[in-house]
Design a protein around this motif. Sequence first.
Motif, PDB file in Angstrom:
ATOM      1  N   GLU A 201       0.746  -1.510   0.114  1.00 33.00           N
ATOM      2  CA  GLU A 201       0.233   0.079   0.162  1.00 33.00           C
ATOM      3  C   GLU A 201       0.598   1.262   0.043  1.00 33.00           C
TER       4      GLU A 201
ATOM      5  N   ASP B 269       2.097   4.851   0.728  1.00 34.08           N
ATOM      6  CA  ASP B 269       2.102   5.934   1.877  1.00 34.08           C
ATOM      7  C   ASP B 269       1.612   7.575   1.344  1.00 34.08           C
TER       8      ASP B 269
ATOM      9  N   PHE C  72      -2.107   0.817  -4.722  1.00 35.04           N
ATOM     10  CA  PHE C  72      -3.551   1.322  -3.821  1.00 35.04           C
ATOM     11  C   PHE C  72      -4.542   0.445  -4.044  1.00 35.04           C
TER      12      PHE C  72
ATOM     13  N   ALA D 222     -12.986   4.577  -3.809  1.00 31.48           N
ATOM     14  CA  ALA D 222     -11.526   5.400  -2.617  1.00 31.48           C
ATOM     15  C   ALA D 222     -10.842   5.353  -3.015  1.00 31.48           C
ATOM     16  N   ALA D 223     -10.020   4.242  -3.266  1.00 30.96           N
ATOM     17  CA  ALA D 223      -8.847   3.726  -3.824  1.00 30.96           C
ATOM     18  C   ALA D 223      -8.569   4.470  -5.191  1.00 30.96           C
TER      19      ALA D 223
ATOM     20  N   LYS E 140      -9.688   7.192  -5.869  1.00 36.60           N
ATOM     21  CA  LYS E 140      -9.589   8.227  -5.848  1.00 36.60           C
ATOM     22  C   LYS E 140      -8.164   8.965  -5.587  1.00 36.60           C
ATOM     23  N   LYS E 141      -7.985   7.851  -4.681  1.00 44.04           N
ATOM     24  CA  LYS E 141      -6.191   8.044  -3.620  1.00 44.04           C
ATOM     25  C   LYS E 141      -5.294   8.125  -4.382  1.00 44.04           C
TER      26      LYS E 141
ATOM     27  N   SER F 217      -5.910  10.934  -6.153  1.00 47.74           N
ATOM     28  CA  SER F 217      -4.608  12.157  -5.905  1.00 47.74           C
ATOM     29  C   SER F 217      -3.394  12.329  -5.962  1.00 47.74           C
TER      30      SER F 217
END
Length: 461
Positions: free
Chosen positions: A393, A395, A404, A416-417, A419-420, A423
């Motif tokens: 994962e 960080d 992710f 959500a993953a 979108k992470k 970003s």
Amino acid sequence: MEKLKVLFASSEVVPFAKTGGLADIVGSLPVALEAMGVDARVIMPKYRSMKDNGKETKIGKDVKVYLVEHDDYFNRKDLYGDKYGDYADNLDRFAFFSRQVLERCIKENFKPDIIHCSDWHTALIPVYLNTIYKYDPFFENTRTLFTIHNIAYQGLFSKDDFPKMGLDWALFHIHYFEFYGKINLMKAGIVYADAVSTVSPTYAREILTKEYGCGLEGVLQAKSEAVYGILNGIDYGVWNPATDTKLVKKYSVDNYDNKYINKEALQKDLGLKVDCDIPMIGIISRLADQKGMDILTKILNDILTMKVQFVLLGTGEHKYHVLLEKMANAHSKNTSINLKFNIVPAEKIYASSDIFLIPSRYEPCGLSQMISFKYGTIPVARRTGGLKDTIEEYDPGSGKGTGFTFEEYKPEALLAAIKKALSVYQHRSAWRELVKRVMELDFSWQVSAKEYIRLYNRIRS
Ligand code: ADP
């Protein structure tokens, strides 16, 4: 010292016939073993697609590939079925193949130390060795390893077909073949093989549980001391952007900016806006529930309304073909849906994408995350099976990690993953570091092939 002799029996082998990861593995592990001094050979059916290949061919430097011929059974358009479903005579076909594997050994006077079987198509080999050929001195020192590439495909057939296998009816028994009134080839393979393995350490643990064992968890638990998990490797001779002739521009970690030349070329080819800054999300997959298509299609609309491009290559269940085509029509500007096998070369998508989706419900090993890494493409994946063993994962604080991941098998968790990942993509220097790091990961067969050699020797001793 005499060489270790290993015969791989498989229904598909790259480059001759492929419907999934199994073919990649049997096309590359024997080659890695050969380089380590093993006398590795392969045997597979001779399908129509390989008509001109005679009775024998090879892979790697000198790995013999024996072909089992039977025109009625194997000279067909597809491997396992057609648009009406599985071929009705699949049991006849693969029982025949399994017998022929042993007969061919005798004919070639090749006495393998190990016959390495893969999935239900070859599950009858350990059975035949321990029944029909039990007292045949030719196979006195031959042991079997049965590898499960995907436990959901077990080779289930009607009880009425039992005589087709040429075995004693007594074996239609809960301890051997019987599975809720049907014949289960994988079950019998597990019972009769000297050892069982699967393709990642996490999946080896998962299949012992009710959630992942697909009804075979009890049989596996009873044999758990002989169940192993060895991670698949990939063949960097095949999957390597530095040598890949399908790419518009080759690249490696030293000049990975060339990756983006491929991206722009694919954008142009697929009629998408040519703009390197737009994150491209790729997916190459069988379109099946296993692969997370149910959760993906639930959030696809959310994804497609973001500033991204989405490129899918896949075939599978009809309902997903219909749904995806509908989505593609509604979002034609930033979506390219390719519902065929390799209609756009997979390599181009691996090379051009920034993010690669693998939202699998379960994943025995998964090859596409390892291929993605090599092409500098960052996986967004569910934390299961081999995906869990290969993706660390990311960080954002420490900048460590390789992808992710999400735990819960839910559309929101996948979204959500994604979108992470998006970003982090906006922070170009962090993203570039990530791209470089994953390109340097090593998932070649070096480590895993050595583990297989250790396992073969353990089975023999
Ligand atoms: P599985 O064997 O369960 O389908 P894996 O991740 O182990 O999944 O292997 C899938 C392999 O098949 C990968 O090499 C992937 O690139 C390839 N693949 C899947 N679908 C397609 C497609 N439609 N066209 C080309 N390659 C595909």
